[in-house]
Design a protein around this motif. Structure first.
Motif, PDB file in Angstrom:
ATOM      1  N   ALA A  44       0.839  -1.200   0.000  1.00 22.54           N
ATOM      2  CA  ALA A  44       0.000   0.000   0.000  1.00 22.54           C
ATOM      3  C   ALA A  44       0.877   1.254   0.000  1.00 22.54           C
ATOM      4  O   ALA A  44       0.583   2.228  -0.705  1.00 22.54           O
ATOM      5  CB  ALA A  44      -0.936  -0.005   1.197  1.00 22.54           C
ATOM      6  N   GLY A  45       1.957   1.232   0.777  1.00 24.28           N
ATOM      7  CA  GLY A  45       2.898   2.357   0.762  1.00 24.28           C
ATOM      8  C   GLY A  45       3.569   2.522  -0.585  1.00 24.28           C
ATOM      9  O   GLY A  45       3.699   3.636  -1.096  1.00 24.28           O
ATOM     10  N   LEU A  46       3.976   1.401  -1.192  1.00 28.09           N
ATOM     11  CA  LEU A  46       4.564   1.465  -2.532  1.00 28.09           C
ATOM     12  C   LEU A  46       3.534   1.948  -3.551  1.00 28.09           C
ATOM     13  O   LEU A  46       3.870   2.660  -4.504  1.00 28.09           O
ATOM     14  CB  LEU A  46       5.102   0.093  -2.936  1.00 28.09           C
ATOM     15  CG  LEU A  46       6.327  -0.410  -2.178  1.00 28.09           C
ATOM     16  CD1 LEU A  46       6.646  -1.842  -2.583  1.00 28.09           C
ATOM     17  CD2 LEU A  46       7.511   0.497  -2.414  1.00 28.09           C
ATOM     18  N   GLY A  47       2.274   1.557  -3.353  1.00 33.03           N
ATOM     19  CA  GLY A  47       1.206   1.999  -4.244  1.00 33.03           C
ATOM     20  C   GLY A  47       0.968   3.488  -4.165  1.00 33.03           C
ATOM     21  O   GLY A  47       0.725   4.144  -5.178  1.00 33.03           O
ATOM     22  N   ILE A  48       1.050   4.050  -2.970  1.00 30.71           N
ATOM     23  CA  ILE A  48       0.893   5.500  -2.817  1.00 30.71           C
ATOM     24  C   ILE A  48       2.043   6.228  -3.502  1.00 30.71           C
ATOM     25  O   ILE A  48       1.833   7.237  -4.186  1.00 30.71           O
ATOM     26  CB  ILE A  48       0.796   5.870  -1.324  1.00 30.71           C
ATOM     27  CG1 ILE A  48      -0.540   5.367  -0.768  1.00 30.71           C
ATOM     28  CG2 ILE A  48       0.937   7.370  -1.109  1.00 30.71           C
ATOM     29  CD1 ILE A  48      -0.675   5.488   0.723  1.00 30.71           C
TER      30      ILE A  48
END
Length: 91
Positions: A44-48
């Motif tokens: 999710a952090g990489l997606g943001i």
């Protein structure tokens, strides 16, 4: 006479909160990969981060730029169309 909603821009993309649909697809793809890999928060952090990079690139380029990039690498388009590098068509 009843009032009707008229959107400000007729060709604007659908928005979810303050993100456009294509940016949200990038984020959801990373979250989906995180669910499969059992590292949801990391992905999710990489997606943001990927969503922010995508939105910055998308705002700098012409409309339809990423469709042209996907066509060039073979992810978009019809199979009966010529390759992107063909300049002349000969029968």
């Amino acid at each position: 006479m009843e009032e009707r909603y008229i959107p400000k821009y007729l060709n604007a993309q659908i928005q979810l909160l303050w993100w456009e649909l294509d940016e949200m697809i990038v984020l959801m793809a990373f979250v989906g990969l995180g669910i499969v890999a059992d590292h949801t928060y990391i992905f999710a952090g990489l997606g943001i981060i990927a969503m922010n990079i995508y939105s910055k690139l998308n705002n700098q380029k012409q409309p339809g730029f990423f469709k042209h990039v996907m066509y060039r690498f073979g992810f978009w388009g019809k199979k009966h169309l010529p390759e992107y590098w063909v300049k002349e068509l000969v029968r």
